[in-house]
Write an enzyme that holds these catalytic residues in place. Structure first.
Site, PDB file in Angstrom:
ATOM      1  N   SER A  27      32.072  30.738 -17.735  1.00  0.00           N
ATOM      2  CA  SER A  27      31.360  29.474 -17.534  1.00  0.00           C
ATOM      3  C   SER A  27      30.989  29.205 -16.088  1.00  0.00           C
ATOM      4  CB  SER A  27      32.215  28.320 -18.047  1.00  0.00           C
ATOM      5  OG  SER A  27      32.149  28.330 -19.450  1.00  0.00           O
TER       6      SER A  27
ATOM      7  N   ASP B 231      31.557  27.013 -24.381  1.00  0.00           N
ATOM      8  CA  ASP B 231      31.174  25.989 -23.395  1.00  0.00           C
ATOM      9  C   ASP B 231      29.678  25.877 -23.088  1.00  0.00           C
ATOM     10  OD1 ASP B 231      33.855  26.555 -23.219  1.00  0.00           O
ATOM     11  OD2 ASP B 231      33.831  27.113 -21.120  1.00  0.00           O
TER      12      ASP B 231
ATOM     13  N   LEU C 236      29.820  30.518 -30.196  1.00  0.00           N
ATOM     14  CA  LEU C 236      29.377  29.704 -29.052  1.00  0.00           C
ATOM     15  C   LEU C 236      30.575  28.934 -28.537  1.00  0.00           C
ATOM     16  CD1 LEU C 236      26.333  27.273 -28.981  1.00  0.00           C
ATOM     17  CD2 LEU C 236      28.646  26.331 -28.852  1.00  0.00           C
TER      18      LEU C 236
HETATM   19  C1  FRU Z   1      36.746  27.205 -21.674  1.00  0.00           C
HETATM   20  C2  FRU Z   1      36.764  28.640 -21.181  1.00  0.00           C
HETATM   21  C3  FRU Z   1      36.434  28.724 -19.712  1.00  0.00           C
HETATM   22  C4  FRU Z   1      35.901  30.114 -19.580  1.00  0.00           C
HETATM   23  C5  FRU Z   1      35.158  30.285 -20.880  1.00  0.00           C
HETATM   24  C6  FRU Z   1      35.173  31.677 -21.435  1.00  0.00           C
HETATM   25  O1  FRU Z   1      36.544  27.120 -23.050  1.00  0.00           O
HETATM   26  O2  FRU Z   1      38.011  29.231 -21.449  1.00  0.00           O
HETATM   27  O3  FRU Z   1      37.517  28.451 -18.862  1.00  0.00           O
HETATM   28  O4  FRU Z   1      35.061  30.257 -18.483  1.00  0.00           O
HETATM   29  O5  FRU Z   1      35.750  29.414 -21.796  1.00  0.00           O
HETATM   30  O6  FRU Z   1      34.332  31.775 -22.541  1.00  0.00           O
END
Ligand code: FRU
Length: 482
Positions: free
Chosen positions: A102, A42, A40
């Site tokens: 995200s 963001d 897990l």
């Molecule tokens: C932050 C990130 C975001 C990206 C996501 C990929 O932790 O690197 O920038 O969208 O995680 O899982």
């Protein structure tokens, strides 16, 4: 459609396969949101929709590493009891084949609009990025609409994590970005209908930003108003450690300022870290019907010894923080544990009046691995005070140096490592301990330390010490799985 079904089935099979291993892990958390298996990261799409809270999350079901992410989904009516829902988004389409990255959610005409980043890498590893829309009537099943904008000029394909809000009858979006000159930035976009988006320029950071060089990438920006100010939260990458600041591989923090929606401009002050612990990144907020600004963050940091966590052999990795409410006090963002979390308490508080003079003490009933402690009326004369949680970690305050310290036993090599902040005076402490995590709130949330810890599972002792003379009132609750 077929690919989507396939991916979902594979993910559920993987969860089934690992269920026992995850359940048998002594470090499995009791009241924190964690993946059913896999990794897990963001929080995504955090929203209250039709009276229900939804928290989606970056999920890699197939391994405890990063890769083509899914959006996992938890829902809750009270922010305490959560239900794991079916997969919200699986990376099935060409524009997201290396991950539904995200993003955020907003309500529009009774439907839930989720904006997220479609991550694509070609065979040479070159990156493409697509900001995508998926619409849902029930917050569970989504209809993918595909990409809704082109990559703006002057920015590299490190362009991701759209956060959308409505203001004065228009929609705005901030996106984590990198300029062609390799400066981290938060980009601003605007729309009247959530479908057509125009690029309005750089909101903060970038080549001529007020912060100067501030890393090579901003991830997960979030702009919202709090007590009359506009706060931009973001996670910059590429800052060098500076004294006790910026000790983790990547940071998460905020600036306070004023956003002008007409001009699309933002004036702001200096950056401050939101959390001083080892594991806090990519926070996301939402506004609920009580007008509270709520925050969840990932209790982890990318690229920070991730595969060394002992939970990896039990086929799961990372968790969310507890939910917090944000307040702006004297220009500083405070984080306060949500009052709903009191529901986790089993029974009455154990209360004792503690007076320590150059001694170590433990108190009957004050132990455990899922515990809330509150210390009020703290007074320290001479030396410092500390509290140790088994052999996992220790918090220390020294009024002489004004330093508050969290020490933990490293999960990489067992050595002691620390994170610190300066605090003029410590009047209260609130601590949330779960089997493998600790969250410490100083003076009602003025500072906060969030960390994974791995005490020996059979050592659930809590030891209170003072090198001089220390007194406080101590409250302790056992916390239960909701
Ligand atoms: C932050 C990130 C975001 C990206 C996501 C990929 O932790 O690197 O920038 O969208 O995680 O899982």
């Amino acid at each position: 459609m077929k690919r989507d079904q396939e991916l979902r089935l594979q993910a559920y099979e993987e969860v089934e396969k690992n269920r026992r291993l995850v359940e048998d892990d002594p470090y499995r958390l009791k009241y924190h949101l964690m993946p059913p298996a896999g990794l897990l990261n963001d929080p995504n799409g955090f929203i209250e929709f039709n009276g229900v809270y939804h928290l989606y999350y970056q999920w890699m079901p197939f391994k405890t590493g990063h890769g083509a992410k899914f959006w996992g989904h938890y829902s809750s009516e009270d922010l305490v009891h959560w239900k794991h829902e079916e997969i919200a988004l699986a990376p099935s389409e060409w524009y997201e084949k290396n991950g539904c990255y995200s993003g955020s959610a907003i309500e529009h005409e009774g439907k839930l609009y989720a904006f997220y980043t479609g991550n694509v890498k070609d065979d040479e590893g070159n990156r493409e990025t697509y900001q995508c829309l998926a619409v849902s009537e029930d917050a569970v099943r989504f209809d993918k609409k595909g990409p809704v904008m082109d990559l703006p000029q002057g920015l590299t394909p490190h362009f991701r994590d759209p956060k959308v809000w409505e203001q004065d009858g228009r929609y705005f979006m901030v996106v984590g970005a990198q300029t062609d000159a390799l400066n981290g930035a938060a980009a601003l976009l605007k729309s009247t209908d959530l479908m057509d988006w125009s690029y309005e320029g750089i909101l903060a950071g970038g080549d001529n930003g007020k912060l100067g060089y501030f890393g090579y990438m901003f991830e997960c920006p979030d702009l919202f108003s709090l007590d009359g100010q506009d706060i931009l939260v973001f996670s910059p990458q590429g800052l060098e450690p500076s004294g006790i600041l910026y000790q983790n591989v990547y940071q998460a923090g905020y600036v306070v300022g004023q956003f002008d929606p007409e001009a699309g401009e933002y004036q702001h002050g200096e950056f401050d870290e939101l959390d001083r612990g080892f594991d806090f990144y990519a926070p996301q907020t939402t506004l609920d019907h009580k007008g509270r600004r709520l925050l969840f963050a990932w209790m982890g940091v990318p690229d920070q010894n991730e595969q060394e966590h002992p939970t990896v052999e039990h086929k799961w990795l990372h968790c969310m923080t507890i939910p917090r409410e944000l307040k702006l006090v004297g220009g500083k963002v405070h984080q306060v544990p949500l009052e709903e979390l009191e529901e986790l308490r089993s029974g009455q508080a154990l209360e004792c009046s503690v007076n320590l003079i150059k001694e170590n003490c433990s108190f009957e009933g004050v132990e455990g691995n899922a515990v809330e402690l509150e210390l009020t009326n703290i007074s320290i004369e001479g030396g410092w005070m500390d509290i140790a949680f088994g052999d996992g970690c220790r918090v220390i305050y020294n009024p002489g140096t004004k330093l508050f310290t969290l020490e933990r036993k490293s999960y990489v090599d067992g050595t002691v490592e620390k994170r610190q902040c300066l605090i003029e005076e410590l009047s209260s402490l609130r601590i949330f301990l779960d089997t493998s995590s600790i969250e410490v709130f100083l003076n009602g949330g003025e500072e906060c330390f969030t960390s994974r810890i791995y005490p020996s599972p059979n050592d659930q002792s809590i030891t209170f010490s003072a090198s001089g003379s220390t007194s406080y009132t101590l409250y302790k609750w056992s916390l239960t799985s909701p």
